[in-house]
Design a protein around this motif. Structure first.
Motif, PDB file in Angstrom:
ATOM      1  N   LYS A  45       1.054  -1.472   0.201  1.00  0.00           N
ATOM      2  CA  LYS A  45      -0.208  -0.161   0.013  1.00  0.00           C
ATOM      3  C   LYS A  45       0.895   0.530   0.146  1.00  0.00           C
ATOM      4  O   LYS A  45       1.651   1.600   0.879  1.00  0.00           O
ATOM      5  CB  LYS A  45      -0.944   0.311   1.311  1.00  0.00           C
ATOM      6  CG  LYS A  45      -1.878   1.311   0.956  1.00  0.00           C
ATOM      7  CD  LYS A  45      -2.585   0.807   2.536  1.00  0.00           C
ATOM      8  CE  LYS A  45      -3.401   2.329   2.523  1.00  0.00           C
ATOM      9  NZ  LYS A  45      -4.390   2.409   1.119  1.00  0.00           N
ATOM     10  N   ILE A  46       0.523   2.470  -1.176  1.00  0.00           N
ATOM     11  CA  ILE A  46       1.482   3.673  -1.167  1.00  0.00           C
ATOM     12  C   ILE A  46       0.782   4.500  -0.577  1.00  0.00           C
ATOM     13  O   ILE A  46      -0.600   4.916  -0.302  1.00  0.00           O
ATOM     14  CB  ILE A  46       1.089   4.025  -2.878  1.00  0.00           C
ATOM     15  CG1 ILE A  46       2.566   2.604  -3.518  1.00  0.00           C
ATOM     16  CG2 ILE A  46       2.354   5.764  -2.450  1.00  0.00           C
ATOM     17  CD1 ILE A  46       3.704   2.300  -2.611  1.00  0.00           C
ATOM     18  N   GLU A  47       1.146   5.272   0.594  1.00  0.00           N
ATOM     19  CA  GLU A  47       0.554   6.137   1.596  1.00  0.00           C
ATOM     20  C   GLU A  47       1.559   7.434   1.368  1.00  0.00           C
ATOM     21  O   GLU A  47       2.588   7.294   1.105  1.00  0.00           O
ATOM     22  CB  GLU A  47       0.109   6.297   2.679  1.00  0.00           C
ATOM     23  CG  GLU A  47      -0.221   4.501   3.413  1.00  0.00           C
ATOM     24  CD  GLU A  47      -0.581   4.299   4.297  1.00  0.00           C
ATOM     25  OE1 GLU A  47      -1.371   4.832   4.841  1.00  0.00           O
ATOM     26  OE2 GLU A  47      -0.041   3.186   5.024  1.00  0.00           O
ATOM     27  N   PRO A  48       0.644   8.213   1.572  1.00  0.00           N
ATOM     28  CA  PRO A  48       1.557   9.644   1.002  1.00  0.00           C
ATOM     29  C   PRO A  48       2.705  10.133   2.905  1.00  0.00           C
ATOM     30  O   PRO A  48       1.404   9.480   3.708  1.00  0.00           O
ATOM     31  CB  PRO A  48       0.336  11.179   1.026  1.00  0.00           C
ATOM     32  CG  PRO A  48      -0.899  10.079   1.851  1.00  0.00           C
ATOM     33  CD  PRO A  48      -0.706   8.605   1.357  1.00  0.00           C
ATOM     34  N   PRO A  49       3.292  10.913   2.781  1.00  0.00           N
ATOM     35  CA  PRO A  49       3.971  11.297   4.007  1.00  0.00           C
ATOM     36  C   PRO A  49       3.150  12.592   5.071  1.00  0.00           C
ATOM     37  O   PRO A  49       2.319  12.733   3.901  1.00  0.00           O
ATOM     38  CB  PRO A  49       5.430  11.979   3.547  1.00  0.00           C
ATOM     39  CG  PRO A  49       5.043  12.179   2.570  1.00  0.00           C
ATOM     40  CD  PRO A  49       3.949  11.690   1.792  1.00  0.00           C
ATOM     41  N   ALA A  50       3.240  12.457   5.582  1.00  0.00           N
ATOM     42  CA  ALA A  50       3.038  13.578   6.800  1.00  0.00           C
ATOM     43  C   ALA A  50       3.543  14.608   6.572  1.00  0.00           C
ATOM     44  O   ALA A  50       4.325  14.870   6.140  1.00  0.00           O
ATOM     45  CB  ALA A  50       3.755  13.197   8.283  1.00  0.00           C
ATOM     46  N   THR A  51       2.020  15.428   6.834  1.00  0.00           N
ATOM     47  CA  THR A  51       2.709  17.049   6.166  1.00  0.00           C
ATOM     48  C   THR A  51       2.427  18.523   7.535  1.00  0.00           C
ATOM     49  O   THR A  51       1.644  17.341   8.397  1.00  0.00           O
ATOM     50  CB  THR A  51       2.396  17.718   5.055  1.00  0.00           C
ATOM     51  OG1 THR A  51       0.870  17.257   4.903  1.00  0.00           O
ATOM     52  CG2 THR A  51       2.735  17.141   3.729  1.00  0.00           C
ATOM     53  N   GLU A  52       3.123  19.325   7.334  1.00  0.00           N
ATOM     54  CA  GLU A  52       2.038  19.775   8.111  1.00  0.00           C
ATOM     55  C   GLU A  52       1.058  20.254   8.512  1.00  0.00           C
ATOM     56  O   GLU A  52       0.149  20.086   9.528  1.00  0.00           O
ATOM     57  CB  GLU A  52       3.252  21.874   7.953  1.00  0.00           C
ATOM     58  CG  GLU A  52       4.732  21.756   8.330  1.00  0.00           C
ATOM     59  CD  GLU A  52       5.099  23.285   8.755  1.00  0.00           C
ATOM     60  OE1 GLU A  52       4.202  24.417   7.859  1.00  0.00           O
ATOM     61  OE2 GLU A  52       6.665  23.433   8.110  1.00  0.00           O
ATOM     62  N   ALA A  53       0.202  20.446   7.590  1.00  0.00           N
ATOM     63  CA  ALA A  53      -1.139  20.368   7.423  1.00  0.00           C
ATOM     64  C   ALA A  53      -1.820  18.739   7.811  1.00  0.00           C
ATOM     65  O   ALA A  53      -2.927  18.925   7.984  1.00  0.00           O
ATOM     66  CB  ALA A  53      -1.429  20.854   5.948  1.00  0.00           C
ATOM     67  N   VAL A  84       4.606   1.914   2.387  1.00  0.00           N
ATOM     68  CA  VAL A  84       5.311   2.155   1.609  1.00  0.00           C
ATOM     69  C   VAL A  84       4.823   3.692   1.670  1.00  0.00           C
ATOM     70  O   VAL A  84       4.227   4.385   1.351  1.00  0.00           O
ATOM     71  CB  VAL A  84       5.920   1.891   0.504  1.00  0.00           C
ATOM     72  CG1 VAL A  84       6.921   2.435  -0.074  1.00  0.00           C
ATOM     73  CG2 VAL A  84       6.148   0.105   1.129  1.00  0.00           C
ATOM     74  N   VAL A  85       5.508   4.681   1.966  1.00  0.00           N
ATOM     75  CA  VAL A  85       5.621   6.330   2.078  1.00  0.00           C
ATOM     76  C   VAL A  85       6.461   6.257   1.263  1.00  0.00           C
ATOM     77  O   VAL A  85       7.138   6.648   0.826  1.00  0.00           O
ATOM     78  CB  VAL A  85       5.541   7.094   3.317  1.00  0.00           C
ATOM     79  CG1 VAL A  85       5.893   8.371   3.317  1.00  0.00           C
ATOM     80  CG2 VAL A  85       4.800   6.594   4.642  1.00  0.00           C
ATOM     81  N   LEU A  86       5.744   6.872   0.051  1.00  0.00           N
ATOM     82  CA  LEU A  86       6.199   7.266  -0.977  1.00  0.00           C
ATOM     83  C   LEU A  86       4.891   8.717  -1.351  1.00  0.00           C
ATOM     84  O   LEU A  86       3.997   8.716  -0.929  1.00  0.00           O
ATOM     85  CB  LEU A  86       5.754   6.874  -2.372  1.00  0.00           C
ATOM     86  CG  LEU A  86       6.847   5.606  -2.217  1.00  0.00           C
ATOM     87  CD1 LEU A  86       6.270   4.941  -3.940  1.00  0.00           C
ATOM     88  CD2 LEU A  86       8.493   5.893  -2.511  1.00  0.00           C
ATOM     89  N   ASP A  87       5.813  10.070  -2.144  1.00  0.00           N
ATOM     90  CA  ASP A  87       4.915  11.211  -2.011  1.00  0.00           C
ATOM     91  C   ASP A  87       4.664  11.433  -4.021  1.00  0.00           C
ATOM     92  O   ASP A  87       5.902  11.550  -4.326  1.00  0.00           O
ATOM     93  CB  ASP A  87       5.480  12.420  -1.996  1.00  0.00           C
ATOM     94  CG  ASP A  87       4.746  13.946  -1.770  1.00  0.00           C
ATOM     95  OD1 ASP A  87       3.328  13.528  -2.354  1.00  0.00           O
ATOM     96  OD2 ASP A  87       5.121  15.162  -1.748  1.00  0.00           O
TER      97      ASP A  87
END
Length: 404
Positions: A45-53, A84-87
């Protein structure tokens, strides 16, 4: 049970060796991925990374009731998967995803149509690199047609597909089912499509295509709902009849309804000819059991109000448990209307392994639905708890083949 450990005693699984990359979020795409993972596919599973928002990851991690900041629903939807974290908004993230897709059998995505193409990851580009790739695309309205660019959620798909109009009491506003049926139906149609495409790929293996040829599986939420609407369209096409909401009854099929008891309600399906006769005898209405007009469904439909009144008069004087005892003994389909508490304490659910425990990384034991369907030789299993965000990034990216 933990993410790295597996159950050593499970038999071989039907989809062992199948590599799936899941780019979808929330319900439809991930439910399809969960189903494939339950039967042994390696689902990354590809998931987006954490951001400030934003907290990062699939938004479902934060939906409904949370424990230590993570939804307990997550333990159902993402079991057996790797995270897996990918932007994907960056060229670097998209290139790493493309390299993972190069090695995948199946790609699942449920973005708005055109998103993958905007990223340079449409099927033409991806299949040029991996001709055997099967791409499952789930969207509100499909990849073509005048509505394809509209945002689509299950609530809208259920309305457009014809389901919402039928749900509710006559003369009142339609109601929704308490779960996202449109998403789940689309996911299951997607899984069927993937399995069909895998069979076609297997049949197309040749010297020129050693893995066989892949294809796109295009699933629209509204079409998955519409596919389950039984006689809705042919009745309109043939007779101009617009089927109307009917509460808990099933119009045109009698008797099938919910009936009041002294301490609750039951549902009864007495619409088979022989079943109807047994039901009437069981409730002491031998006169209806032997009525020639009621021997088949058309006659019963004409007199459904009379039949429902007779059944309701009998059930309303008895407790649910007594109604169940009498009608089960008469082999009449009957059941209580289950809550979550009823499900959790039902011995049949337990006997069929439909309630299974998993332990979260924080140490909470959560009971989740078991595996469906049951396969005798290659059954599914829960071998991994749902992953922490990015838990498998290093392991998965570390085994990528070098760039071409």
């Amino acid at each position: 049970m933990n993410s790295a450990a597996s159950i050593p005693s499970i038999p071989p699984q039907a989809l062992a060796g199948l590599k799936v990359l899941e780019l979808g979020q929330l319900i439809a795409g991930p439910f399809a991925g969960k189903t494939l993972a339950d039967f042994g596919a390696e689902v990354i599973k590809i998931e987006p990374p954490a951001t400030e928002a934003a907290a990062g990851g699939d938004p479902l991690r934060q939906w409904r009731m949370l424990h230590e900041g993570t939804s307990v629903w997550w333990q159902v939807q993402s079991r057996n998967k790797k995270s897996v974290v990918l932007d994907l908004r960056t060229p670097e993230g998209r290139e790493l995803a493309a390299r993972l897709i190069d090695e995948a059998d199946v790609l699942i995505e449920n973005f708005k149509p055109g998103t993958m193409e905007k990223w340079g990851m449409g099927y033409e580009q991806l299949s040029a690199r991996n001709p055997g790739l099967i791409m499952l695309r789930i969207s509100g309205y499909g990849q073509s047609g005048p509505y394809k660019d509209r945002p689509g959620f299950a609530v809208v798909a259920e309305a457009m597909g014809g389901m919402r109009y039928l749900n509710g009491e006559p003369g009142r506003a339609p109601v929704r089912a308490g779960v996202s049926l449109g998403d789940t139906l689309a996911a299951l149609h997607g899984v069927i499509g993937v399995l069909l495409a895998l069979q076609a790929r297997h049949a197309s293996v040749s010297a020129e295509a050693p893995k066989g040829r892949g294809q796109v599986v295009d699933v629209a939420l509204y079409e998955a709902v519409f596919n389950c609407m039984e006689s809705l369209l042919p009745e309109y096409s043939a007779f101009g009849a617009v089927r109307q909401p009917a509460g808990s009854a099933l119009p045109g099929i009698a008797p099938s309804n919910a009936y009041p008891c002294a301490d609750g309600m039951v549902v009864i399906g007495g619409n088979g000819d022989s079943i109807f006769k047994r039901l009437m005898i069981a409730i002491g209405r031998d006169d209806l059991a032997t009525d020639a007009e009621l021997a088949s469904n058309p006659g019963r439909v004409r007199r459904v109000a009379e039949i429902d009144a007779a059944i309701g008069a009998w059930t309303s004087r008895r407790a649910v448990a007594q109604v169940l005892e009498v009608l089960n003994a008469a082999s009449v389909p009957v059941g209580r209307i289950y809550t979550a508490e009823d499900i959790a304490h039902d011995p049949h659910y337990r006997a069929r392994d439909m309630i299974l425990p998993v332990t979260t990384p924080e140490g909470l034991t959560v009971e989740v639905p078991g595996i469906v369907p049951k396969l005798s030789a290659t059954p599914g299993a829960i071998t991994r708890r749902a992953p922490v965000l990015g838990e498998d990034t290093d392991e998965v990216l570390g085994r990528l083949r070098p760039e071409r």
